[in-house]
Design a protein around this motif. Structure first.
Motif, short mmCIF file in Angstrom:
data_model
loop_
_atom_site.label_atom_id
_atom_site.label_comp_id
_atom_site.label_asym_id
_atom_site.label_seq_id
_atom_site.Cartn_x
_atom_site.Cartn_y
_atom_site.Cartn_z
N LEU A 349 67.85 55.68 -30.20
CA LEU A 349 68.82 56.01 -31.23
C LEU A 349 69.46 57.37 -30.98
CD1 LEU A 349 70.20 55.16 -33.84
CD2 LEU A 349 68.30 56.20 -35.12
N VAL A 350 68.64 58.35 -30.57
CA VAL A 350 69.17 59.67 -30.24
C VAL A 350 70.10 59.57 -29.03
CG1 VAL A 350 68.58 62.01 -29.50
CG2 VAL A 350 67.18 60.85 -31.22
N TRP A 351 69.70 58.75 -28.07
CA TRP A 351 70.51 58.56 -26.87
C TRP A 351 71.90 58.04 -27.22
CZ3 TRP A 351 70.40 60.09 -22.04
CH2 TRP A 351 71.14 59.42 -21.07
N LEU A 352 71.98 57.12 -28.16
CA LEU A 352 73.27 56.55 -28.54
C LEU A 352 74.13 57.53 -29.35
CD1 LEU A 352 72.50 52.85 -29.61
CD2 LEU A 352 73.69 53.64 -27.57
N THR A 353 73.49 58.31 -30.20
CA THR A 353 74.26 59.12 -31.15
C THR A 353 74.43 60.58 -30.72
OG1 THR A 353 72.22 59.57 -32.41
CG2 THR A 353 73.56 57.67 -33.08
N ASN A 354 73.47 61.11 -29.95
CA ASN A 354 73.54 62.53 -29.59
C ASN A 354 72.85 62.79 -28.25
OD1 ASN A 354 73.96 65.31 -29.75
ND2 ASN A 354 72.08 65.67 -30.94
#
Length: 362
Positions: A349-354
């Motif tokens: 999720l972090v990879w996708l968003t930030n």
């Protein structure tokens, strides 16, 4: 292209040469000759034409095609001479006698003779048993004298067994090592890339991505400009302005992907004008060692996928859709980096968003 399994098949060359008492070795020799058909001069009639052993034999060709001296890296130490080809194996400290003394070799009646067929050691003296089609004279007599001098200076134990050593790499034990062979092949495939980028190697991506980037930076991709330089005439239906930089950066859809990539990482607008600028672009970014490798790996994946999708569009008439391609980059880069870096704190999720969060990862 040499695949990873070639390194493992190469090990069978070593096993065949060293496991002389194994049943499987005796079976191979009964079928393909003393050398097992491992491409010794004069033994082409023993070369296997089908089966798994043929694949092992051809591995030597594949590695040699990269200018890695694989076949000559196996060096024989003479004991009783019972398992060593006199003419075809490298035991003299130089080359093979068949290559060093071609005139004399032509006179040999039995070209598959083993060492002890020709040389016997009695105490400190040597006796020779030759089998010539005619007596050597002139230049061939000079070659025979040279061989005899070489043998007189050769140190060997007639009561011991013949042994093999491996000369490739700096392997102090002289034993075959798959990782040493792998490194030698990688060095030929990737070349000297230190002048292109000081951290060109990146183990966060598969080897095929590193090789692709090396080829791209060396202008060795099959694009019109580079093929024209080599005198290769192409179908006029292909793009008329097609350099490596154009295909990976300035191609309409490619530029859109790079802009999406930089926005995804929150690094502003994309402003590079060549592939080498993209590679060196992270010099202006504050990042940890791992963070730099992650960003670099992502850019390499981006270039690779753009190239792959550009080929699909040009030759297979498939659609090149920017958002879909970015999703492919996100998925593939995360999968490779998370598995190969062994960093435990990567989150999808972090990879996708930030993703820029990982620039400071340690």
């Amino acid at each position: 292209m040499v695949k990873r399994h070639h390194f493992l098949l190469g090990k069978w060359w070593w096993r065949f040469k060293t496991e002389t008492e194994s049943l499987w070795v005796k079976v191979i020799r009964s079928i393909h000759g003393l050398s097992g058909g491992l491409l010794l001069e004069g033994e082409s009639h023993h070369r296997p034409t089908i089966g798994s052993w043929r694949n092992i034999v051809l591995t030597g060709d594949s590695i040699e095609d990269l200018h890695v001296p694989f076949k000559s890296s196996f060096v024989k130490t003479i004991g009783d001479g019972g398992t060593t080809s006199f003419w075809h194996e490298q035991w003299s400290g130089g080359g093979k006698l068949s290559s060093m003394f071609p005139r004399l070799f032509m006179l040999e009646r039995y070209k598959d003779a083993i060492f002890k067929d020709r040389v016997q050691k009695l105490g400190s003296s040597l006796t020779f048993s030759w089998n010539w089609s005619r007596e050597p004279s002139g230049h061939t007599k000079g070659e025979l004298d040279h061989i005899i001098d070489l043998l007189q200076n050769l140190s060997f134990d007639s009561n011991g067994a013949d042994n093999w050593s491996w000369s490739l790499g700096s392997n102090s034990s002289s034993l075959f090592k798959v990782d040493v062979l792998s490194s030698a092949i990688d060095a030929k495939l990737l070349g000297n890339v230190s002048s292109i980028h000081p951290t060109f190697h990146n183990n966060f991506v598969p080897k095929k991505i590193e090789i692709f980037m090396w080829r791209a930076l060396k202008k060795r991709l099959q694009v019109r400009v580079e093929l024209d330089k080599r005198g290769i005439d192409l179908d006029n239906s292909l793009p008329h302005i097609e350099s490596v930089d154009h295909s990976i950066i300035f191609f309409k859809y490619a530029l859109e992907i790079w802009e999406r990539l930089f926005r995804w990482w929150g690094l502003g607008s994309f402003s590079s004008y060549s592939l080498i600028e993209i590679i060196n672009e992270d010099s202006n970014i504050s990042a940890s060692t791992h963070g730099s490798k992650i960003w670099q790996a992502t850019k390499w994946v981006c270039a690779y996928i753009i190239w792959k999708n550009r080929n699909n569009k040009t030759f297979k008439r498939k659609c090149f859709i920017g958002p879909v391609t970015l999703s492919e980059i996100q998925v593939m880069s995360f999968e490779w980096i998370s598995k190969r870096s062994k960093l435990k704190n990567l989150d999808w999720l972090v990879w996708l968003t930030n993703p820029s969060h990982y620039l400071s990862i340690v």
